[in-house]
Design a protein around this motif. Structure first.
Motif, PDB file in Angstrom:
ATOM      1  N   TYR A 149      -3.319   0.346  -3.649  1.00 13.72           N
ATOM      2  CA  TYR A 149      -2.730  -1.148  -3.535  1.00 13.72           C
ATOM      3  C   TYR A 149      -2.704  -1.646  -2.267  1.00 13.72           C
ATOM      4  CZ  TYR A 149       0.880  -4.472  -3.284  1.00 13.72           C
ATOM      5  OH  TYR A 149       1.745  -5.302  -2.851  1.00 13.72           O
ATOM      6  N   PHE A 163      -5.961  -3.128  -1.162  1.00 14.95           N
ATOM      7  CA  PHE A 163      -5.882  -4.573  -1.982  1.00 14.95           C
ATOM      8  C   PHE A 163      -5.393  -5.517  -1.097  1.00 14.95           C
ATOM      9  CE2 PHE A 163      -7.344  -2.013  -5.709  1.00 14.95           C
ATOM     10  CZ  PHE A 163      -8.609  -2.580  -5.696  1.00 14.95           C
ATOM     11  N   LYS A 164      -3.915  -5.202  -0.760  1.00 18.03           N
ATOM     12  CA  LYS A 164      -3.166  -6.041  -0.357  1.00 18.03           C
ATOM     13  C   LYS A 164      -3.519  -6.316   1.192  1.00 18.03           C
ATOM     14  CE  LYS A 164       1.734  -6.219   1.415  1.00 18.03           C
ATOM     15  NZ  LYS A 164       3.032  -5.531   1.516  1.00 18.03           N
TER      16      LYS A 164
END
Length: 172
Positions: free
Chosen positions: A79, A82-83
């Motif tokens: 995550y 992706f962030k």
């Protein structure tokens, strides 16, 4: 340790999560913050003022979303990467991701929300309302630097242009 929030250390991928979160802080705060400083100082940047304001608006809402749902998002594999990619896409002057999100989605939602906030603003006590939203008076004139190290409280008086000297008359 200063660049990561505590929830990163609860992640199943602690070290990569720490590195990616540190990158998010650099890409999300430091670089756009530096660009904002340069814009405010009147120095050239690759982003204009409206792009920076749209970026900070979108980033604030993404940050709030991230904090609200962090207990779930921390368990999404990679995550943080992706962030990081999303944050770079937001402020990158080449694709103006924040402008796309703001103009296509947030602008209309925020206009409706602004009207709702204005309707209910009177419910706040006056000191709180004044602290959060100001007293409605325009901002005072900013201090400008007249000489290195000296500040002026008002704008300098414009200097009158010198009058051209009359040409000497020639006698016939």
């Amino acid at each position: 340790f200063f660049f990561a929030s505590p929830r990163v250390f609860l992640s199943p991928t602690t070290m990569p999560g720490f590195i990616a979160t540190s990158g998010v802080w650099v890409a999300g705060f430091l670089i756009p913050g530096y660009m904002s400083y340069r814009t405010a100082a009147g120095k050239p940047t690759t982003l204009d003022t409206s792009q920076l304001l749209m970026y900070w608006t979108v980033y604030a809402l993404c940050f709030a979303f991230d904090e609200l749902f962090s207990f779930v998002l921390v368990w999404v594999p990679i995550y943080h990467y992706f962030k990081l990619a999303f944050i770079i896409w937001l402020w990158s002057p080449y694709n103006d991701g924040a402008g796309m999100i703001y103009n296509d989605f947030l602008k209309y939602w925020l206009l409706d929300l602004d009207a709702l906030v204005d309707e209910h603003l009177h419910l706040l006590p006056e000191p709180v309302r004044s602290l959060l939203f100001g007293d409605g008076e325009p901002n005072p004139e900013p201090e400008i630097e007249t000489e290195p190290g000296l500040k002026s409280e008002s704008k300098p008086e414009p200097q009158p242009e010198p009058e051209p000297e009359p040409e000497p008359e020639s006698e016939p």
